[in-house]
Design a protein around this motif. Sequence first.
Motif, PDB file in Angstrom:
ATOM      1  N   UNK A 153       0.894  -1.288   0.016  1.00 30.05           N
ATOM      2  CA  UNK A 153      -0.022  -0.034  -0.154  1.00 30.05           C
ATOM      3  C   UNK A 153       0.922   1.208  -0.072  1.00 30.05           C
ATOM      4  N   UNK A 154       0.285   2.297  -0.492  1.00 29.51           N
ATOM      5  CA  UNK A 154       0.914   3.754  -0.295  1.00 29.51           C
ATOM      6  C   UNK A 154      -0.222   4.486   0.452  1.00 29.51           C
ATOM      7  N   UNK A 155       0.009   5.301   1.376  1.00 34.53           N
ATOM      8  CA  UNK A 155      -0.674   6.078   2.137  1.00 34.53           C
ATOM      9  C   UNK A 155      -0.556   7.436   2.355  1.00 34.53           C
ATOM     10  N   UNK A 156      -1.414   8.514   2.404  1.00 30.17           N
ATOM     11  CA  UNK A 156      -0.953   9.644   2.913  1.00 30.17           C
ATOM     12  C   UNK A 156      -1.911  10.233   3.974  1.00 30.17           C
ATOM     13  N   UNK A 157      -1.302  10.885   4.853  1.00 28.25           N
ATOM     14  CA  UNK A 157      -2.098  11.417   6.238  1.00 28.25           C
ATOM     15  C   UNK A 157      -2.235  12.928   6.068  1.00 28.25           C
ATOM     16  N   UNK A 158      -3.420  13.228   6.136  1.00 27.37           N
ATOM     17  CA  UNK A 158      -3.550  14.685   5.746  1.00 27.37           C
ATOM     18  C   UNK A 158      -4.264  15.339   7.333  1.00 27.37           C
ATOM     19  N   UNK A 159      -4.266  16.669   7.325  1.00 22.46           N
ATOM     20  CA  UNK A 159      -4.764  17.356   8.580  1.00 22.46           C
ATOM     21  C   UNK A 159      -5.553  18.481   7.557  1.00 22.46           C
ATOM     22  N   UNK A 160      -6.925  18.193   7.160  1.00 25.27           N
ATOM     23  CA  UNK A 160      -7.308  19.353   6.058  1.00 25.27           C
ATOM     24  C   UNK A 160      -6.500  19.056   4.790  1.00 25.27           C
ATOM     25  N   UNK A 161      -5.983  20.194   4.162  1.00 30.90           N
ATOM     26  CA  UNK A 161      -5.320  20.078   3.156  1.00 30.90           C
ATOM     27  C   UNK A 161      -3.726  20.125   3.213  1.00 30.90           C
ATOM     28  N   UNK A 162      -3.364  19.808   4.598  1.00 24.68           N
ATOM     29  CA  UNK A 162      -1.802  19.589   4.884  1.00 24.68           C
ATOM     30  C   UNK A 162      -1.627  18.426   4.756  1.00 24.68           C
ATOM     31  N   UNK A 163      -0.578  17.988   4.272  1.00 29.95           N
ATOM     32  CA  UNK A 163      -0.059  16.737   4.144  1.00 29.95           C
ATOM     33  C   UNK A 163       0.943  16.547   5.355  1.00 29.95           C
ATOM     34  N   UNK A 164       0.483  15.606   6.436  1.00 26.53           N
ATOM     35  CA  UNK A 164       1.360  15.339   7.617  1.00 26.53           C
ATOM     36  C   UNK A 164       2.624  14.173   7.350  1.00 26.53           C
ATOM     37  N   UNK A 165       2.068  13.334   6.631  1.00 24.30           N
ATOM     38  CA  UNK A 165       3.313  12.353   6.236  1.00 24.30           C
ATOM     39  C   UNK A 165       2.900  11.406   4.881  1.00 24.30           C
ATOM     40  N   UNK A 166       3.741  10.552   4.548  1.00 27.57           N
ATOM     41  CA  UNK A 166       3.554   9.799   3.778  1.00 27.57           C
ATOM     42  C   UNK A 166       4.016   8.342   3.940  1.00 27.57           C
ATOM     43  N   UNK A 167       3.344   7.373   3.602  1.00 31.48           N
ATOM     44  CA  UNK A 167       3.732   6.042   4.171  1.00 31.48           C
ATOM     45  C   UNK A 167       3.560   4.892   3.081  1.00 31.48           C
ATOM     46  N   UNK A 168       4.567   4.073   3.065  1.00 32.06           N
ATOM     47  CA  UNK A 168       4.420   3.074   2.157  1.00 32.06           C
ATOM     48  C   UNK A 168       5.113   1.873   2.864  1.00 32.06           C
ATOM     49  N   UNK A 169       4.489   0.564   2.262  1.00 30.24           N
ATOM     50  CA  UNK A 169       4.691  -0.731   2.955  1.00 30.24           C
ATOM     51  C   UNK A 169       4.320  -1.816   2.152  1.00 30.24           C
ATOM     52  N   UNK A 170       5.201  -2.938   2.085  1.00 25.91           N
ATOM     53  CA  UNK A 170       4.918  -4.188   1.510  1.00 25.91           C
ATOM     54  C   UNK A 170       5.007  -5.276   2.521  1.00 25.91           C
ATOM     55  N   UNK A 171       4.084  -6.195   2.421  1.00 26.90           N
ATOM     56  CA  UNK A 171       4.363  -7.311   3.535  1.00 26.90           C
ATOM     57  C   UNK A 171       4.316  -8.534   2.818  1.00 26.90           C
ATOM     58  N   UNK A 172       5.383  -9.285   3.048  1.00 26.47           N
ATOM     59  CA  UNK A 172       5.425 -10.498   2.236  1.00 26.47           C
ATOM     60  C   UNK A 172       5.314 -11.893   3.232  1.00 26.47           C
ATOM     61  N   UNK A 173       4.462 -12.664   3.123  1.00 23.53           N
ATOM     62  CA  UNK A 173       4.084 -14.068   4.041  1.00 23.53           C
ATOM     63  C   UNK A 173       4.129 -15.126   3.249  1.00 23.53           C
ATOM     64  N   UNK A 174       5.051 -15.946   3.603  1.00 24.25           N
ATOM     65  CA  UNK A 174       5.265 -17.269   2.801  1.00 24.25           C
ATOM     66  C   UNK A 174       4.022 -18.244   3.113  1.00 24.25           C
ATOM     67  N   UNK A 175       3.422 -18.793   2.061  1.00 19.40           N
ATOM     68  CA  UNK A 175       2.429 -19.679   2.092  1.00 19.40           C
ATOM     69  C   UNK A 175       2.661 -21.139   2.473  1.00 19.40           C
TER      70      UNK A 175
END
Length: 208
Positions: A153-175
């Motif tokens: 995923x990629x995520x953005x956290x905002x307060x109103x129109x101000x960007x507080x931070x951006x986040x990116x994460x990839x999780x991998x789990x072996x089946x």
Amino acid sequence: MFCMNPFISVAPGRLITILAAMLLVGCTGLGQVPPALQRLDLGAPPDGVTRAAQSAPVKTLVVPPVSAPAMLQGVGVVWRMGPDGLPNRYATYEWAASPDSLIHERLIDRLSRNFAILPESVGSDALTLRVNLLQFEQVYAADGSGNEGIVGIQAVLLRGSDVLGQYRDTERVRAQANDAQAGARALRIATNQLANDLTAWISQTAQK
């Protein structure tokens, strides 16, 4: 699905090739009933937490629907052979809802333990989380030795129109097996871990 007509004359060598292909794709002709379609999901939220048992939220968080590429907006269960392989879909499995909807539901389940969740903003300075689903698929090793469920995923956290931070994460789990059901279980674990990590990041970022 193509099935061979038994009245067509075929050279012996060609016949062996056709029969092998029929076994691989699972020909359902000649009166055979096709396999029943099976639906997969992410299971219950971890730890059996329900909204009624959650602690009082400390902040209000707006979480609109998750955005995703067209491939992840349908109910097809996507798999590929090798990370660079072309995407495929299982013929006899589908998700109970589209991956973007499943991810959104699981994020709401997890985030609502820490926040009061709203579907849309009620003020100009509202804290808002926008999530883009990048990957949700089962990827087999090129040699067929195993596979893993991958959620990104990629995520953005905002307060109103101000960007507080951006986040990116990839999780991998072996089946634990080379099939769709094992892949779904791996994707469930990866999604739960991603939801936990994202919640922790939001809590830290919102306090800055």
